[in-house]
Write a protein that holds these residues in place. Structure first.
Motif, PDB file in Angstrom:
ATOM      1  N   CYS A  61       0.867  -1.180   0.000  1.00 61.19           N
ATOM      2  CA  CYS A  61       0.000   0.000   0.000  1.00 61.19           C
ATOM      3  C   CYS A  61       0.908   1.235   0.000  1.00 61.19           C
ATOM      4  O   CYS A  61       2.135   1.118   0.198  1.00 61.19           O
ATOM      5  CB  CYS A  61      -0.879  -0.002   1.248  1.00 61.19           C
ATOM      6  SG  CYS A  61       0.109   0.021   2.754  1.00 61.19           S
ATOM      7  N   GLY A  63       1.202   3.499   2.238  1.00 59.41           N
ATOM      8  CA  GLY A  63       1.829   3.714   3.557  1.00 59.41           C
ATOM      9  C   GLY A  63       3.078   2.855   3.736  1.00 59.41           C
ATOM     10  O   GLY A  63       4.097   3.303   4.259  1.00 59.41           O
ATOM     11  N   VAL A  64       2.988   1.609   3.291  1.00 60.06           N
ATOM     12  CA  VAL A  64       4.132   0.693   3.391  1.00 60.06           C
ATOM     13  C   VAL A  64       5.243   1.133   2.437  1.00 60.06           C
ATOM     14  O   VAL A  64       6.425   1.194   2.808  1.00 60.06           O
ATOM     15  CB  VAL A  64       3.676  -0.756   3.088  1.00 60.06           C
ATOM     16  CG1 VAL A  64       4.853  -1.649   2.753  1.00 60.06           C
ATOM     17  CG2 VAL A  64       2.892  -1.320   4.264  1.00 60.06           C
ATOM     18  N   CYS A 152       2.426   5.821   9.238  1.00 61.61           N
ATOM     19  CA  CYS A 152       1.482   6.025   8.138  1.00 61.61           C
ATOM     20  C   CYS A 152       0.445   7.097   8.513  1.00 61.61           C
ATOM     21  O   CYS A 152      -0.047   7.127   9.647  1.00 61.61           O
ATOM     22  CB  CYS A 152       0.773   4.709   7.826  1.00 61.61           C
ATOM     23  SG  CYS A 152      -0.489   4.900   6.564  1.00 61.61           S
ATOM     24  N   ASP A 154      -2.595   7.203   7.789  1.00 64.68           N
ATOM     25  CA  ASP A 154      -3.882   6.636   8.205  1.00 64.68           C
ATOM     26  C   ASP A 154      -3.860   6.241   9.679  1.00 64.68           C
ATOM     27  O   ASP A 154      -4.898   6.247  10.340  1.00 64.68           O
ATOM     28  CB  ASP A 154      -4.222   5.417   7.335  1.00 64.68           C
ATOM     29  CG  ASP A 154      -4.747   5.838   5.978  1.00 64.68           C
ATOM     30  OD1 ASP A 154      -5.710   6.617   5.931  1.00 64.68           O
ATOM     31  OD2 ASP A 154      -4.170   5.423   4.964  1.00 64.68           O
ATOM     32  N   VAL A 155      -2.694   5.887  10.178  1.00 67.15           N
ATOM     33  CA  VAL A 155      -2.575   5.585  11.609  1.00 67.15           C
ATOM     34  C   VAL A 155      -2.698   6.890  12.412  1.00 67.15           C
ATOM     35  O   VAL A 155      -3.398   6.943  13.442  1.00 67.15           O
ATOM     36  CB  VAL A 155      -1.224   4.885  11.901  1.00 67.15           C
ATOM     37  CG1 VAL A 155      -1.003   4.706  13.394  1.00 67.15           C
ATOM     38  CG2 VAL A 155      -1.149   3.542  11.183  1.00 67.15           C
ATOM     39  N   THR A 251      -6.305   0.062  11.938  1.00 68.31           N
ATOM     40  CA  THR A 251      -6.583   0.345  10.518  1.00 68.31           C
ATOM     41  C   THR A 251      -6.766  -0.910   9.669  1.00 68.31           C
ATOM     42  O   THR A 251      -7.283  -0.822   8.568  1.00 68.31           O
ATOM     43  CB  THR A 251      -5.415   1.135   9.906  1.00 68.31           C
ATOM     44  OG1 THR A 251      -4.210   0.421  10.165  1.00 68.31           O
ATOM     45  CG2 THR A 251      -5.322   2.533  10.478  1.00 68.31           C
ATOM     46  N   THR A 252      -6.310  -2.054  10.185  1.00 59.47           N
ATOM     47  CA  THR A 252      -6.234  -3.244   9.331  1.00 59.47           C
ATOM     48  C   THR A 252      -7.245  -4.327   9.718  1.00 59.47           C
ATOM     49  O   THR A 252      -7.025  -5.498   9.449  1.00 59.47           O
ATOM     50  CB  THR A 252      -4.811  -3.828   9.405  1.00 59.47           C
ATOM     51  OG1 THR A 252      -4.450  -3.957  10.783  1.00 59.47           O
ATOM     52  CG2 THR A 252      -3.815  -2.946   8.697  1.00 59.47           C
ATOM     53  N   CYS A 286      -8.332   1.542   7.096  1.00 60.36           N
ATOM     54  CA  CYS A 286      -7.738   2.383   6.047  1.00 60.36           C
ATOM     55  C   CYS A 286      -8.195   1.906   4.670  1.00 60.36           C
ATOM     56  O   CYS A 286      -8.634   0.756   4.493  1.00 60.36           O
ATOM     57  CB  CYS A 286      -6.217   2.375   6.151  1.00 60.36           C
ATOM     58  SG  CYS A 286      -5.477   0.847   5.605  1.00 60.36           S
ATOM     59  N   ALA A 288      -6.526   1.163   2.035  1.00 58.69           N
ATOM     60  CA  ALA A 288      -5.753   0.069   1.438  1.00 58.69           C
ATOM     61  C   ALA A 288      -6.263  -1.284   1.944  1.00 58.69           C
ATOM     62  O   ALA A 288      -6.418  -2.243   1.177  1.00 58.69           O
ATOM     63  CB  ALA A 288      -4.276   0.230   1.780  1.00 58.69           C
ATOM     64  N   THR A 289      -6.539  -1.368   3.238  1.00 61.44           N
ATOM     65  CA  THR A 289      -7.061  -2.616   3.809  1.00 61.44           C
ATOM     66  C   THR A 289      -8.410  -2.938   3.173  1.00 61.44           C
ATOM     67  O   THR A 289      -8.684  -4.074   2.759  1.00 61.44           O
ATOM     68  CB  THR A 289      -7.216  -2.470   5.339  1.00 61.44           C
ATOM     69  OG1 THR A 289      -5.913  -2.306   5.891  1.00 61.44           O
ATOM     70  CG2 THR A 289      -7.873  -3.676   5.966  1.00 61.44           C
ATOM     71  N   ALA A 380      -0.917  -5.964   2.472  1.00 59.15           N
ATOM     72  CA  ALA A 380      -0.407  -4.626   2.135  1.00 59.15           C
ATOM     73  C   ALA A 380       1.086  -4.487   2.417  1.00 59.15           C
ATOM     74  O   ALA A 380       1.703  -3.503   2.028  1.00 59.15           O
ATOM     75  CB  ALA A 380      -1.185  -3.577   2.922  1.00 59.15           C
TER      76      ALA A 380
HETATM   77  S1  SF4 Z   1      -2.228  -0.903   5.678  1.00 58.30           S
HETATM   78 FE1  SF4 Z   1      -3.248   1.101   5.865  1.00 58.30          FE
HETATM   79  S2  SF4 Z   1      -2.538   1.921   7.821  1.00 58.30           S
HETATM   80 FE2  SF4 Z   1      -1.140   0.246   7.280  1.00 58.30          FE
HETATM   81  S3  SF4 Z   1       0.518   1.265   6.213  1.00 58.30           S
HETATM   82 FE3  SF4 Z   1      -0.954   0.631   4.648  1.00 58.30          FE
HETATM   83  S4  SF4 Z   1      -2.279   2.433   4.335  1.00 58.30           S
HETATM   84 FE4  SF4 Z   1      -1.170   2.725   6.272  1.00 58.30          FE
END
Ligand code: SF4
Length: 417
Positions: A61, A63-64, A152, A154-155, A251-252, A286, A288-289, A380
């Motif tokens: 994702c 964020g990663v 991230c 979103d966190v 978030t996941t 989030c 992406a999840t 992700a």
């Molecule tokens: S899974 Fe969601 S919260 Fe985790 S790093 Fe990716 S976008 Fe960010």
């Protein structure tokens, strides 16, 4: 310990002159030309009797990707300094192994051990994508180390929610795993600016039922305290602290489970108060999840014979993909292609038993003359090259050559790097 931070020692390593070099290195370590080619051909790869179907969305994702880029940039910007990482950058052993090979030293994340005391001002410390609890950040700031923060966005949004709850005198009910890095980081923010905020962490529907029952005046206090031991803010009193509640989640989490938990808690408040005025909710799963879960449902509509979910065994979002898939198809959660021992045997992670098990594939996999449809998705935090290795491993075990797999994917063998 001195609680007053000395200075803001966060450093921005995402410098234009660095990122080009770094992103090229990251691409070489983790991307897959084969996977990109399959993606651009409608996520299907047809070999002799083996058809691979990939989920429309899987793998890294934003964020990663960002966290990895920043960690690599830190190495580039500070070539001579000691660089430390708190825990895992993300939950994938391959990525953490690569960072270790670049000289990044792992620090424990659960508690600040003696290794933390040895940090000095010349050191660089990377904060992982899940973030770290507030006391860790205070400690690092006091130490004067250079902090490279990959948390991230979103966190951080979840942190804002629980901080708002604390400021409004609302107890945060956090749906997440009490031992997960992100949830612990979020819980520390739920204490608010003055440290007087309250939280309780729930993970399962049974936890939610116990909480909802207590809120409605049922249940035994001692049993409640025992069940949630280690998952409540210090001094938590369920008779005092469950009046005004607000829900947020790691978030996941699994979307369907989160929705059911929200309904149970709201119903408990309505039953107790006659209305939901003392209940707030923010769905903080989030994008992406969510996208990866929706994509998996799309893949499952294609009715694969078996599914592989590739990713780290401690990855929350990956585990939820496994739980979705196994409802409808034999599913194998593998960390790497090497887990596939043969066309009959596989080493995989059992999400119910929480351990690695030896398992067998369905018969259709074992006979290369019988058509099989293999679905693949990845969490992700899983790089594309691990999905690629899985395709090669299954394809070659079922009798296709390396070159024929590339050709089927529309690539020339010479294009493969
Ligand atoms: S899974 Fe969601 S919260 Fe985790 S790093 Fe990716 S976008 Fe960010």
């Amino acid at each position: 310990m001195d609680r007053q931070p000395k200075r803001n020692s966060r450093v921005n390593v995402r410098r234009a002159e660095v990122m080009g070099i770094v992103q090229e290195k990251v691409r070489r370590h983790y991307q897959s030309a084969l996977v990109e080619s399959v993606r651009s051909s409608g996520n299907r790869l047809e070999l002799g009797h083996t058809t691979f179907v990939l989920a429309p969305e899987f793998g890294f994702c934003t964020g990663v990707q960002r966290a990895i880029d920043i960690a690599y940039a830190a190495r580039n910007v500070f070539p001579e300094n000691r660089i430390f990482l708190i825990g895992d950058i993300i939950h994938n052993p391959e990525v953490n192994r690569q960072l270790a090979a670049m000289g990044v030293i792992r620090l424990p994340w659960k508690t600040m051990t003696d290794e933390y005391d040895e940090l000095c001002e010349k050191d660089v410390v990377i904060v992982p994508a899940f973030g770290v609890p507030v006391p860790f950040m205070d400690f690092l700031t006091n130490k004067g180390v250079s902090i490279v923060d990959t948390t991230c966005g979103d966190v951080v949004k979840v942190w804002r929610r629980v901080k708002d709850f604390a400021a409004m005198g609302v107890t945060s009910i956090i749906h997440g795993k009490a031992t997960h890095e992100e949830t612990l980081a979020t819980a520390s923010r739920a204490l608010g600016e003055d440290g007087r905020g309250k939280y309780i962490i729930i993970f399962t529907e049974e936890d939610t039922r116990a909480l909802a029952d207590y809120m409605m005046g049922h249940g035994c206090r001692d049993e409640f305290m025992k069940r949630f031991e280690g998952a409540m803010s210090p001094g938590f009193d369920p008779d005092r602290d469950l009046v005004k509640v607000g829900l947020a989640n790691q978030t996941t989490m699994l979307k369907s489970e989160t929705q059911s938990i929200q309904t149970m808690i709201r119903n408990a408040v309505v039953k107790r108060d006659g209305n939901d005025e003392r209940y707030s909710v923010f769905d903080t799963i989030c994008g992406a999840t969510q996208d990866r879960q929706n994509s998996l449902f799309q893949l499952l509509d294609e009715k694969p014979d078996i599914m592989f979910v590739v990713g780290g065994y401690n990855s929350s979002n990956t585990t939820h993909l496994v739980d979705i898939a196994k409802e409808s198809v034999p599913t194998f959660f593998i960390e790497a292609a090497a887990c596939i021992r043969s066309l009959t045997e596989v080493e995989c992670f059992d999400t119910r038993l929480h351990r690695i098990v030896e398992s067998s594939f369905p018969e259709v996999m074992g006979n290369p003359d019988v058509p099989v449809k293999v679905g693949i998705t990845a969490g992700a935090s899983c790089p594309g090259n691990l999905v690629e290795e899985t395709i090669f491993r299954v394809g070659m075990l079922r009798g296709d050559s390396f070159d024929s797999i590339l050709t089927a994917a529309g690539m020339l063998p010479g294009q493969y790097q």
